[in-house]
Write a protein that holds these residues in place. Structure first.
Motif, short mmCIF file in Angstrom:
data_model
loop_
_atom_site.label_atom_id
_atom_site.label_comp_id
_atom_site.label_asym_id
_atom_site.label_seq_id
_atom_site.Cartn_x
_atom_site.Cartn_y
_atom_site.Cartn_z
N ALA A 139 0.84 -1.20 0.00
CA ALA A 139 0.00 0.00 0.00
C ALA A 139 0.88 1.25 0.00
O ALA A 139 0.58 2.23 -0.70
N ILE A 140 1.98 1.22 0.76
CA ILE A 140 2.91 2.36 0.76
C ILE A 140 3.49 2.54 -0.64
O ILE A 140 3.61 3.66 -1.15
N ASN A 141 3.82 1.41 -1.26
CA ASN A 141 4.32 1.43 -2.63
C ASN A 141 3.32 2.19 -3.52
O ASN A 141 3.70 3.06 -4.30
N GLU A 142 2.07 1.88 -3.36
CA GLU A 142 1.01 2.49 -4.17
C GLU A 142 0.97 4.01 -3.94
O GLU A 142 0.64 4.77 -4.83
N VAL A 143 1.34 4.43 -2.74
CA VAL A 143 1.30 5.86 -2.42
C VAL A 143 2.48 6.59 -3.05
O VAL A 143 2.33 7.69 -3.58
N ILE A 144 3.68 5.98 -2.98
CA ILE A 144 4.86 6.75 -3.36
C ILE A 144 5.43 6.42 -4.75
O ILE A 144 6.36 7.07 -5.20
N ARG A 145 4.89 5.41 -5.44
CA ARG A 145 5.51 5.06 -6.73
C ARG A 145 5.28 6.18 -7.75
O ARG A 145 4.50 7.10 -7.51
N ASN A 146 6.00 6.08 -8.90
CA ASN A 146 5.98 7.16 -9.87
C ASN A 146 4.57 7.54 -10.32
O ASN A 146 4.26 8.70 -10.51
N ASN A 151 2.52 11.41 -6.43
CA ASN A 151 2.99 11.99 -7.69
C ASN A 151 1.83 12.42 -8.57
O ASN A 151 1.87 13.49 -9.18
N THR A 152 0.76 11.61 -8.66
CA THR A 152 -0.39 11.98 -9.47
C THR A 152 -0.98 13.30 -8.99
O THR A 152 -1.26 14.20 -9.79
N LEU A 153 -1.12 13.44 -7.67
CA LEU A 153 -1.68 14.66 -7.09
C LEU A 153 -0.79 15.86 -7.38
O LEU A 153 -1.26 16.91 -7.81
N LEU A 154 0.53 15.70 -7.17
CA LEU A 154 1.45 16.81 -7.36
C LEU A 154 1.49 17.25 -8.83
O LEU A 154 1.53 18.45 -9.12
N ILE A 155 1.44 16.27 -9.74
CA ILE A 155 1.45 16.63 -11.16
C ILE A 155 0.13 17.29 -11.56
O ILE A 155 0.10 18.28 -12.27
N TRP A 156 -0.96 16.75 -11.02
CA TRP A 156 -2.28 17.28 -11.31
C TRP A 156 -2.40 18.74 -10.84
O TRP A 156 -2.96 19.58 -11.52
N THR A 157 -1.83 19.05 -9.65
CA THR A 157 -1.89 20.43 -9.15
C THR A 157 -0.89 21.31 -9.87
O THR A 157 -0.88 22.52 -9.68
N GLY A 158 0.02 20.72 -10.65
CA GLY A 158 0.98 21.52 -11.42
C GLY A 158 2.22 21.91 -10.65
O GLY A 158 3.03 22.70 -11.12
N LEU A 159 2.39 21.38 -9.44
CA LEU A 159 3.57 21.72 -8.64
C LEU A 159 4.84 21.13 -9.25
O LEU A 159 5.92 21.70 -9.15
N ILE A 160 4.73 19.96 -9.85
CA ILE A 160 5.87 19.34 -10.51
C ILE A 160 5.42 18.84 -11.88
O ILE A 160 4.21 18.65 -12.10
N GLU A 162 7.61 16.38 -13.64
CA GLU A 162 8.14 15.02 -13.64
C GLU A 162 7.82 14.37 -12.30
O GLU A 162 7.88 15.05 -11.27
N PRO A 163 7.46 13.08 -12.27
CA PRO A 163 7.20 12.44 -10.97
C PRO A 163 8.44 12.43 -10.08
O PRO A 163 9.56 12.30 -10.57
N LEU A 164 8.22 12.65 -8.77
CA LEU A 164 9.32 12.54 -7.81
C LEU A 164 9.74 11.09 -7.74
O LEU A 164 8.90 10.20 -7.60
N ARG A 165 11.04 10.83 -7.82
CA ARG A 165 11.49 9.45 -7.77
C ARG A 165 11.78 9.06 -6.33
O ARG A 165 12.84 9.39 -5.78
N ILE A 166 10.80 8.44 -5.70
CA ILE A 166 10.97 8.02 -4.31
C ILE A 166 11.11 6.51 -4.24
O ILE A 166 11.97 5.98 -3.55
N ILE A 167 10.28 5.83 -5.02
CA ILE A 167 10.24 4.37 -4.94
C ILE A 167 11.58 3.78 -5.38
O ILE A 167 12.26 4.34 -6.24
N TYR A 168 11.96 2.68 -4.74
CA TYR A 168 13.22 1.99 -4.99
C TYR A 168 14.44 2.83 -4.65
O TYR A 168 15.47 2.77 -5.30
N THR A 169 14.29 3.71 -3.61
CA THR A 169 15.45 4.42 -3.08
C THR A 169 15.51 4.11 -1.58
O THR A 169 14.56 3.54 -1.01
#
Lengths: 302, 356
Positions: A139-146, A151-160, A162-169
């Motif tokens: 479930a955490i994966n689902e929250v933070i993956r690309n 990421n969907t929310l941040l891109i949708w609001t226009g703040l970013i 490119e997706p933030l690369r958090i997953i697999y770090t």
């Protein structure tokens, strides 16, 4: 008569031991048996298809820190292994620090609620335990993956863009472990803060301590047993974490737990896996000894 | 305001809760506490005395009104900025520190040099006679010793005012008596203004320079123990401190005409007229022979032997009950018999007209 009394006491002690013997035997066997097997396996030779060959060898232990050159047979320091050890210790310490930073205010909040609602808050803290660890981690994966929620929310609001690369770090592993182990920090902290006499806060302020000084000089030393207990409960399983780094760290960001699993699986090197397990046990024990000694310094009754 | 006032409370109101359910713990309280005096706030539980103390300490801020320390407005100052220290009812000693560390805590927080902290701590330990206990944990001390540590801890930073919130209530009777004397000695030796909160009238009477009697969020009377005891202003004060006989009557020239028809001299008749209540302390009631001129005729209804005194219950001619506290004679029962006709007299100046 004293002699009679002594005899009675000795007799009752004998009965006590006799009655606990089955449980003690079972516990002793269950605790030391597997450990002994692991210890023995770490000094054997790996079989071709896993398992072990009953031939004494130190290669398992040597393999923790060194690799043998395939061509000339010389030993080299195994950088990859050291990286994994260091990452495990670092992430576990950070997890402990983060869960403390988040858990302390949480535990304080709960302990200062009216007695009636306190039970409800504690109940809410334990809710994550109801779900399987793997499911929670996915479930955490689902929250933070690309393409995940954040990421969907941040891109949708226009703040970013490119997706933030958090997953697999390492950050992803840290987020996951902090989330999973937070309740283990909150519960002992709550127990300690619950016993804390709030009058002492007033006594501290009254004697010219600032809020910060009251926290550092009055609250923290008194709830220290809770901090020690919480830190141990978080640090120890973090160090041996397997599921979280596997799901959130990808294949590359291994921790000791994954490395051990690798030896028993694809690596087919059971003695190395066994030696690594013993190493993990030693690291945990040493860390605990250091921690408990540091925590008890200056407080003979703590 | 005059120079010798340490703490001045001006029209302090403290309301808890909101709107209609709000409770006024303090209802327009004003009081001046003088420098170097032992001032006691006395009242039943829930009268607001602890709230007033917490307002002066800074643990609460008043809903309205002001608190001044040495003429300076400290109403909004947090507790750690006020040169005022508190001895808590539960002592609130720091369990993780030794006795000496507890006593030095305030000085340490003020950032005083180590040598000074050590010297003051040693002095304080001597002052409260706990020298040998310096390195003990507070949990290893008895109740009385913990009490002394709490006192020393609060006195060590030399506050301008020391607040004491029922500090003796957790001690047993014998220890309480000892600590009363001890407290008074400490106050005289240090010269610090003490504000002492208690519900125990005896404690208040024996220790205080002045007493403020409180009930229902107001100060009802301020005065010396003698004033409060001999000249109570109203029925609450007269009955809360000591025991009193209450007699109803009407003011006339030359005194008060009691409901039984007799005229008695009374203090406090100036400016009063019509129906009033008189208070007379039981020990100020004297028995004489029946028929003695100027004495009130009465009948003995009962008597109870208390050791040093004997309490004699009497009924006046209209049935009003009066208790006389008589010194017990060395032998015999002083001729007290149920139903015997006697007469009684109040000691000069003993009858006091009460306000409403």
């Amino acid at each position: 008569m004293p002699s009679n009394e002594n005899r009675q006491r000795a007799a009752s002690a004998r009965t006590g031991w006799a009655l606990s013997a089955p449980a003690l035997l079972l516990l002793g066997f269950a605790a030391s048996g597997p450990l002994l097997i692991v210890l023995v396996y770490s000094f054997l030779t790996p079989g071709d298809y896993g398992n072990v060959v009953w031939k004494f060898s130190l290669d398992g232990w040597r393999g923790i820190l060194f690799t043998r050159d395939i061509f000339d047979g010389t030993l080299h320091l195994a950088d990859a292994n050291l990286t994994i050890f260091w990452r495990s210790v670092k992430l576990s310490l950070l997890t402990t620090a983060i869960t403390f930073a988040v858990g302390f205010p949480t535990a304080w909040f709960i302990a200062t609620r009216p007695a009636k609602s306190r039970a409800l808050w504690l109940f809410l803290i334990t809710i994550p335990f109801w779900t399987n660890l793997l499911i929670r981690t996915v479930a955490i994966n689902e929250v933070i993956r690309n393409e995940g929620i954040i990421n969907t929310l941040l891109i949708w609001t226009g703040l970013i863009t490119e997706p933030l690369r958090i997953i697999y770090t390492d950050t992803a592993v840290l987020i996951g472990m902090a989330y999973v182990y937070l309740p283990l920090m909150v519960l002992p902290l709550f127990a300690a803060i619950d016993r804390f006499d709030m009058k002492l806060l007033e006594a501290g302020y009254d004697l010219y301590a600032s809020r910060w000084q009251v926290l550092r000089r009055v609250i923290l030393p008194i709830v220290k047993p809770g901090i020690v207990a919480g830190s141990i409960l978080v640090f120890v399983p973090s160090l041996g974490a397997y599921v979280t780094p596997r799901v959130l760290g990808g294949g590359k960001n291994m921790m000791i737990g994954n490395f051990i699993e690798l030896q028993f699986g694809a690596g087919r090197n059971w003695p190395l896996g066994a030696a690594l397990s013993m190493t993990l046990l030693i690291i945990v024990t040493v860390a605990l000894l250091f921690y408990v000694r540091a925590a008890n310094r200056g407080s003979p009754h703590g | 305001m005059s120079k010798d006032v340490a703490v001045e409370v001006r029209n302090a109101v403290k309301a808890f809760g909101q709107g209609d359910s709000a409770v006024r713990a303090l209802d327009d309280v004003s009081v001046d506490i003088r420098k170097g005096e032992f001032f006691t706030l006395l009242g039943p539980s829930g009268c607001g005395k602890t709230t007033l103390l917490r307002l002066i300490a800074g643990f609460e801020t008043p809903s309205s009104g002001q608190i001044l320390l040495d003429g300076k407005d400290i109403t909004r100052d947090p507790p750690n900025r006020r040169p005022v220290n508190t001895v808590f009812q539960s002592y609130a000693l720091f369990p993780h520190l030794t006795v000496a560390q507890n006593i030095g805590f305030g000085l340490e927080m003020q950032g005083r040099p180590k040598a000074e902290i050590a010297a003051v701590t040693a002095n304080m330990l001597a002052l409260v006679q706990l020298g040998p206990m310096a390195q003990r944990k507070t949990s290893q001390l008895s109740g009385g010793q913990q009490q002394r540590v709490a006192l020393a801890r609060a006195l060590a930073p030399r506050p301008k005012v020391l607040l004491l919130d029922e500090p003796l209530s957790a001690l047993d009777l014998k220890l309480r008596k000892e600590m009363q004397i001890e407290l008074k000695r400490l106050q005289l030796e240090t010269g610090i203004t003490f504000i002492f909160v208690t519900h125990d009238q005896e404690e208040a009477l024996t220790m205080s320079d002045r007493i403020g009697v409180m009930s229902a969020g107001r100060i009802r009377q301020i005065g010396t123990p003698r004033d409060i005891y001999t000249r109570p202003v109203n029925r609450f004060v007269a009955s809360f401190i000591g025991e009193s006989n209450f007699l109803s009557g009407a003011v006339e020239t030359g005194g008060v005409r009691l409901s039984c028809g007799d005229l008695v001299e009374a203090a406090g008749t100036e400016g009063r007229s019509g129906k009033v209540t008189l208070a007379v302390r039981p020990e100020q009631v004297r028995l004489t022979r029946a028929g003695e001129p100027g004495a009130l005729p009465a009948t003995i209804t009962d008597w109870v032997y208390f050791g040093t005194d004997t309490h004699c219950h009497l009924a006046l001619s209209d049935g009003t009950e009066v208790v006389a506290r008589l010194q017990s004679p060395a032998t015999g029962d002083a001729g007290l018999e149920k139903g015997k006709a006697v007469a009684l007299r109040f000691a000069p100046g003993a009858a006091q007209v009460l306000g409403d």
